[in-house]
Design a protein around this motif. Sequence first.
Motif, PDB file in Angstrom:
ATOM      1  N   ARG A  42     -23.785 -37.903 -19.626  1.00 27.69           N
ATOM      2  CA  ARG A  42     -24.915 -37.013 -19.869  1.00 27.69           C
ATOM      3  C   ARG A  42     -24.883 -36.465 -21.288  1.00 27.69           C
ATOM      4  N   SER A  43     -23.690 -36.088 -21.731  1.00 25.32           N
ATOM      5  CA  SER A  43     -23.555 -35.556 -23.088  1.00 25.32           C
ATOM      6  C   SER A  43     -23.888 -36.612 -24.135  1.00 25.32           C
ATOM      7  N   GLY A  82     -29.133 -27.529 -23.822  1.00 26.64           N
ATOM      8  CA  GLY A  82     -29.257 -28.208 -22.535  1.00 26.64           C
ATOM      9  C   GLY A  82     -28.961 -27.313 -21.355  1.00 26.64           C
ATOM     10  N   LEU A  83     -28.443 -26.114 -21.605  1.00 26.75           N
ATOM     11  CA  LEU A  83     -28.104 -25.170 -20.545  1.00 26.75           C
ATOM     12  C   LEU A  83     -29.174 -24.094 -20.451  1.00 26.75           C
ATOM     13  N   GLN A  84     -29.830 -24.013 -19.293  1.00 25.71           N
ATOM     14  CA  GLN A  84     -30.830 -22.982 -19.066  1.00 25.71           C
ATOM     15  C   GLN A  84     -30.154 -21.784 -18.404  1.00 25.71           C
ATOM     16  N   VAL A  85     -30.172 -20.642 -19.092  1.00 25.93           N
ATOM     17  CA  VAL A  85     -29.483 -19.448 -18.608  1.00 25.93           C
ATOM     18  C   VAL A  85     -30.496 -18.432 -18.098  1.00 25.93           C
ATOM     19  N   VAL A 142     -16.455 -18.390 -21.887  1.00 24.23           N
ATOM     20  CA  VAL A 142     -16.838 -19.259 -20.763  1.00 24.23           C
ATOM     21  C   VAL A 142     -18.075 -20.111 -21.040  1.00 24.23           C
ATOM     22  N   MET A 143     -19.000 -19.623 -21.861  1.00 24.66           N
ATOM     23  CA  MET A 143     -20.243 -20.361 -22.064  1.00 24.66           C
ATOM     24  C   MET A 143     -20.024 -21.764 -22.647  1.00 24.66           C
ATOM     25  N   PRO A 144     -19.188 -21.924 -23.686  1.00 28.19           N
ATOM     26  CA  PRO A 144     -18.957 -23.281 -24.195  1.00 28.19           C
ATOM     27  C   PRO A 144     -18.359 -24.207 -23.143  1.00 28.19           C
ATOM     28  N   GLY A 145     -17.575 -23.640 -22.218  1.00 24.65           N
ATOM     29  CA  GLY A 145     -17.011 -24.461 -21.150  1.00 24.65           C
ATOM     30  C   GLY A 145     -18.080 -24.996 -20.223  1.00 24.65           C
ATOM     31  N   TYR A 146     -19.068 -24.159 -19.886  1.00 28.50           N
ATOM     32  CA  TYR A 146     -20.175 -24.629 -19.051  1.00 28.50           C
ATOM     33  C   TYR A 146     -20.958 -25.734 -19.753  1.00 28.50           C
ATOM     34  N   VAL A 147     -21.161 -25.569 -21.055  1.00 30.38           N
ATOM     35  CA  VAL A 147     -21.872 -26.590 -21.822  1.00 30.38           C
ATOM     36  C   VAL A 147     -21.097 -27.898 -21.826  1.00 30.38           C
ATOM     37  N   GLU A 206     -19.053 -29.002 -19.670  1.00 34.21           N
ATOM     38  CA  GLU A 206     -19.056 -29.614 -18.351  1.00 34.21           C
ATOM     39  C   GLU A 206     -20.410 -30.207 -17.979  1.00 34.21           C
ATOM     40  N   GLY A 207     -21.401 -30.005 -18.844  1.00 31.04           N
ATOM     41  CA  GLY A 207     -22.720 -30.566 -18.580  1.00 31.04           C
ATOM     42  C   GLY A 207     -23.546 -29.766 -17.591  1.00 31.04           C
ATOM     43  N   LYS A 208     -23.193 -28.501 -17.380  1.00 34.35           N
ATOM     44  CA  LYS A 208     -23.958 -27.665 -16.453  1.00 34.35           C
ATOM     45  C   LYS A 208     -25.360 -27.451 -17.011  1.00 34.35           C
ATOM     46  N   GLN A 209     -26.367 -27.557 -16.152  1.00 32.89           N
ATOM     47  CA  GLN A 209     -27.759 -27.465 -16.597  1.00 32.89           C
ATOM     48  C   GLN A 209     -28.371 -26.090 -16.364  1.00 32.89           C
ATOM     49  N   GLN A 210     -27.897 -25.366 -15.356  1.00 26.37           N
ATOM     50  CA  GLN A 210     -28.449 -24.047 -15.044  1.00 26.37           C
ATOM     51  C   GLN A 210     -27.315 -23.070 -14.799  1.00 26.37           C
ATOM     52  N   LEU A 211     -27.468 -21.867 -15.304  1.00 29.47           N
ATOM     53  CA  LEU A 211     -26.455 -20.835 -15.131  1.00 29.47           C
ATOM     54  C   LEU A 211     -27.147 -19.515 -14.849  1.00 29.47           C
ATOM     55  N   ALA A 212     -26.724 -18.845 -13.785  1.00 29.34           N
ATOM     56  CA  ALA A 212     -27.290 -17.540 -13.423  1.00 29.34           C
ATOM     57  C   ALA A 212     -26.237 -16.462 -13.618  1.00 29.34           C
ATOM     58  N   ILE A 213     -26.586 -15.460 -14.413  1.00 28.19           N
ATOM     59  CA  ILE A 213     -25.699 -14.327 -14.684  1.00 28.19           C
ATOM     60  C   ILE A 213     -26.358 -13.076 -14.107  1.00 28.19           C
ATOM     61  N   ALA A 214     -25.683 -12.407 -13.182  1.00 32.04           N
ATOM     62  CA  ALA A 214     -26.240 -11.222 -12.532  1.00 32.04           C
ATOM     63  C   ALA A 214     -25.482  -9.983 -12.980  1.00 32.04           C
TER      64      ALA A 214
END
Length: 317
Positions: A161-162, A176-179, A246-251, A253-261
């Motif tokens: 994917r990357s 590529g990461l929608q937060v 943590v954010m660069p790690g999610y990127v 890993e190819g994560k596409q969506q991230l929800a922060i509450a």
Amino acid sequence: MTEVASELENMPELVIVSGMSGAGRTEAMHAFEDLGYFCVDNLPSALIGNLLALTGMPGQPDNHRRIAVVCDARSGGFFKSLMEELSKLKSAGVDYRVLFLDADDEKLIARYKSSRRRHPLCTDGSSIANGIEREREMLYDVRKQAHHVINTTDMMPAQLRSTIRALFAPGEERQGLQVTVYSFGFKHGAPVDADLVMDVRFLPNPYYDPELRPLTGLDKPVRDYVLCRSETEEFQKCWRALLDCVMPGYVAEGKQQLAIAVGCTGGQHRSVALAESTGEYLKQKGYRVSVAHRDLKLAEGVDGQLINASAKPVEGR
């Protein structure tokens, strides 16, 4: 022109994905879907022109939408016309690119054995190795004409994917990461869809100030009360340091969506102000961010009446 607009401008209108069965075409289509392409799998090559005409019709919601199609050996006799169709596209001035996915024979055999699927060219009972040999012969000309060849032998899905994003949507990888950053109130229930949850109930509460109680974290007096305190400033340093970690790690890993509450007691004051601050910080870092406030519509004023929340999701880059 924004970075996102520039990135989209450089993306081809049409991508034709082909290659060896078992080399990662399904994962590739997921990657193109994440990039906003309209994807069609196992399309007979003779229908590519029809698909372009359909999606390019004036008044259609997908007018001039970017398209990714898979054309491979599964289409049997229809596949033979692919080279002719590519010639037509070139003559018509269509902006297209061919992506060919390949892998070593041993890896392809191992993948088919582990998946227990039948190779598309083994319908006559021949071995997987024979099917792979036939497929290579069938795809020889397409591989020679391909703009990009990716060998997935030693690739994990996230790496594929990357690689696709780097080839077809060059630019800031974190785009590529929608937060989504949203506030909430614990008294209305803990979030069930969040990847990260931050509890800010330890901070001084504006609710106990009669003048601030009917306001929300979107109002400047409350925002100043929450954000300008020494306790909050120290917290923000640590919170942002955690996000930077943590954010660069999610990127990666190819994560596409991230929800922060971000949660406080009622979801009206502290969590709202800090969700907005967190969203602003991540936007400055180059992430695509939207901010929302889950429980603001439930906020109570001094007289017990519901406040009509003025907050709307704020779309970031």
